[in-house]
Each structure stands twice: as structure tokens, then as C-alpha cells.
Scaffold this motif. Structure first.
Motif, short mmCIF file in Angstrom:
data_model
loop_
_atom_site.label_atom_id
_atom_site.label_comp_id
_atom_site.label_asym_id
_atom_site.label_seq_id
_atom_site.Cartn_x
_atom_site.Cartn_y
_atom_site.Cartn_z
N TYR A 71 25.75 28.09 -16.41
CA TYR A 71 27.07 27.52 -16.72
C TYR A 71 27.09 26.02 -16.45
O TYR A 71 27.57 25.23 -17.28
CB TYR A 71 28.10 28.24 -15.85
CG TYR A 71 29.54 28.04 -16.24
CD1 TYR A 71 29.96 28.24 -17.54
CD2 TYR A 71 30.49 27.68 -15.29
CE1 TYR A 71 31.29 28.08 -17.89
CE2 TYR A 71 31.81 27.53 -15.62
CZ TYR A 71 32.21 27.72 -16.93
OH TYR A 71 33.54 27.57 -17.28
N LEU A 105 29.23 32.20 -21.12
CA LEU A 105 29.01 32.28 -19.67
C LEU A 105 30.32 32.30 -18.90
O LEU A 105 30.45 33.00 -17.89
CB LEU A 105 28.13 31.11 -19.22
CG LEU A 105 26.73 31.08 -19.85
CD1 LEU A 105 26.06 29.73 -19.62
CD2 LEU A 105 25.86 32.20 -19.29
N GLY A 106 31.32 31.54 -19.38
CA GLY A 106 32.60 31.50 -18.70
C GLY A 106 33.33 32.83 -18.74
O GLY A 106 33.84 33.31 -17.71
N SER A 278 34.51 23.85 -14.63
CA SER A 278 33.19 23.59 -15.20
C SER A 278 32.26 22.85 -14.25
O SER A 278 31.04 22.94 -14.37
CB SER A 278 33.33 22.78 -16.50
OG SER A 278 33.91 21.51 -16.24
#
Length: 308
Positions: A71, A105-106, A278
Motif C-alpha cells: 500500500y 489494497l485499500g 495513505s
């Protein structure tokens, strides 16, 4: 999966327009990226190498660490490159790929946190049946399922975004490629894309958050009524609180950006809030999940002692 315009690249405008801050931010983000990769990598190595940690909880934690390494790598290296570059370009294909892996991925991570919360619920509230309910096959199926759902959720966004027309500016007011900034640049009707963003993404986020909340709620209720040891109750509540803090730090910004009505949105606000999930969250995961965990710290010490 090609767009119907002549645009071949986008320009990422980054976190700030102030040139004097570029070098400072480069150092800060580099340190955060290094700590994130090193911390999560250490957890992954320890979990794989120590047989004592081959249990469902650490299986999920290992997946979380792997997710966080990937990520961070989706957005931060490009951000670091742009801090030092005057031409902050990313190709059209590179932009769509970054968007895909970011959402892949999130969304996988938010669902994995719900799975981890359920694992803690079973371990605390149904300890005698824990090994039966959370057996290796079930754990593997749960992890594979969230990875697959995450992949197809991201694929939906990347395919639909790549089919838009981009006939105006190619300046993205963000530090990575995301759906909302790209929709701002698109020509023509984007209603379907916005519907997908606010329906599919919202469903994944809300269901995952609700299930996570429900698991911790049942854990707290169970502990209050079943635990007679104050020290054990404090320890369990403290652990749940630290885990839930991470959930809030991840889901809060996600709700702010993807679930809030578009009319109340601002690119500058979104860009600032996006830093939390992020950049900050991936580096907090190893700290929150392991600093208070004696088993992981003990396994880490054993690995260090074995190394030449």
C-alpha cells in the motif's frame, strides 16, 4: 481498457505548491516510508520464521503487514520522485495502474480489519471453540475472499475510469491518481462512475466498519459481564482500544473522502485527509499491533539473537 482521448500522461501537482517545503517533505515522507517498510517487513519475517506465531491472529497480522508494505509502495515512491522533479508526470497507464492497486489494497485492508476484529471476538468470547471456528482452512478462505473482493472492486473502478474521455487539463490536484481527482478532469457524463464510487465503495467501507464495530462491541459487553479480574479487563479493553483507534484512523478519512456528498467536497481537503490513510496509517499498524504484544516482541528478540 484505453481512453478515447489524446492524453498520454497526467501531471501530479503533489501535496503542496510551496517549493521551499519540497525538500523538507521529501525527508519526512522518506523516513515514514522507510519505517513503514522496515516495521511491517520485520513483523512479516518474524511471523513466518517463528512457529510459535503460526496462529490465526498472526496469520491475519502478517497479511496486514504485507498489505501495508504494498500500500505504501503504490503511492510513496512516486511522491518522493515528484518532490525532486520539476516534471511531475505519470503516464496514463501508470495512473490507471496506481488507481487500481491503491483501491485494491485499500479495500482489502478495510475488509481484513473486519476479519481481524471477528478473530478477536471468537478468541475472547468463545475461547473453547476458537480452534474449531478459526481453523486453518477457514482463515485461508477468509483472507483469499477479501483479497479477491478487493481486486475486483478495484478492477471495476480502473476499467470504468480508463474508459472516460479526458479532453481538458491533465493536471491532477493530488499526490497520486485516485478516482475523484480524475473524474474532475473527465469530459462527458461521469454519473455511472460516481454512482459506483458512492455505492460499491461505500458498501464495502460501511459493511466492514459495521462488522468491526459489532465485534468490538460484543467483546466489550462480554468482558464487562464475564470477566471478574480488573487487571485482565483493563488489559483487554486497552488492547481493543488501541486496535479500534487504528480502525478509526483508517475509516474516518475514507468516509470523509468517499462517502461524503460530492457537493461538500474540496480537492484541497481531500488531499490533506488522504495523507492520513495513505501515509500515516501504514506506519502506525506495526506500532499499534506489536508494541503492546509480548509474543511478537519476544519473537523479534529471538530473530535478532539468531542473526550473525
Amino acid at each position: 481498457m484505453l481512453n478515447q482521448t489524446s492524453i498520454t500522461e497526467f501531471l501530479l501537482l503533489g501535496m503542496t505548491d510551496i517549493q521551499e517545503l519540497q525538500s523538507f517533505l521529501f525527508v519526512i515522507i522518506l523516513i515514514i516510508y522507510f519505517v513503514s517498510v522496515t516495521g511491517n517487513g520485520a513483523i512479516l519475517i518474524v511471523i513466518i520464521s517463528d512457529p510459535r506465531l503460526h496462529s490465526p491472529m498472526y496469520f491475519f497480522l502478517g497479511n496486514l503487514s504485507c498489505l501495508d508494505i504494498c500500500y505504501s509502495t503504490v503511492t510513496l515512491p512516486k511522491m518522493l520522485e515528484n518532490f525532486l522533479s520539476t516534471h511531475k508526470a505519470i503516464s496514463f497507464l501508470g495512473c490507471i495502474s496506481q488507481l487500481h492497486f491503491f483501491h485494491f489494497l485499500g479495500s482489502t485492508e478495510v475488509m481484513l480489519l473486519a476479519v481481524m476484529a471477528f478473530d478477536r471476538f471468537v478468541a475472547i468470547c468463545k475461547p473453547l471453540r476458537y480452534t474449531v471456528i478459526m481453523n486453518h482452512q477457514v482463515c485461508t478462505q477468509m483472507v483469499v475472499t477479501v483479497w479477491i473482493i478487493g481486486f475486483f472492486h478495484a478492477l471495476l473502478h480502473s476499467v470504468m475510469t480508463s474508459r472516460l474521455n479526458f479532453c481538458g487539463s491533465n493536471h491532477i490536484h493530488h499526490f497520486f491518481c485516485d478516482v475523484k481527482p480524475l473524474l474532475e478532469l473527465a469530459c462527458g457524463n461521469t454519473d455511472l462512475n460516481e454512482w459506483l464510487l458512492h455505492t460499491v465503495t461505500e458498501t464495502i467501507a460501511m459493511v466492514s466498519f459495521f462488522l468491526t464495530l459489532l465485534s468490538y462491541f460484543y467483546i466489550i459487553i462480554y468482558l464487562f459481564f464475564k470477566t471478574h479480574s480488573c487487571s485482565m479487563l483493563r488489559k483487554a479493553l486497552s488492547t481493543c482500544a488501541s486496535h479500534f483507534m487504528l480502525v478509526v484512523l483508517l475509516f474516518g478519512p475514507v468516509f470523509f473522502i468517499y462517502i461524503r456528498p460530492a457537493s461538500g467536497s474540496s480537492m484541497d481537503q481531500d488531499r490533506t485527509v488522504a495523507i492520513m490513510y495513505s501515509v500515516v496509517t501504514p506506519v502506525l499498524n506495526p506500532l499499534i499491533y506489536t508494541l503492546r504484544n509480548k509474543e511478537v516482541k519476544g519473537a523479534l528478540r529471538r530473530v535478532i539473537r539468531r542473526s550473525p
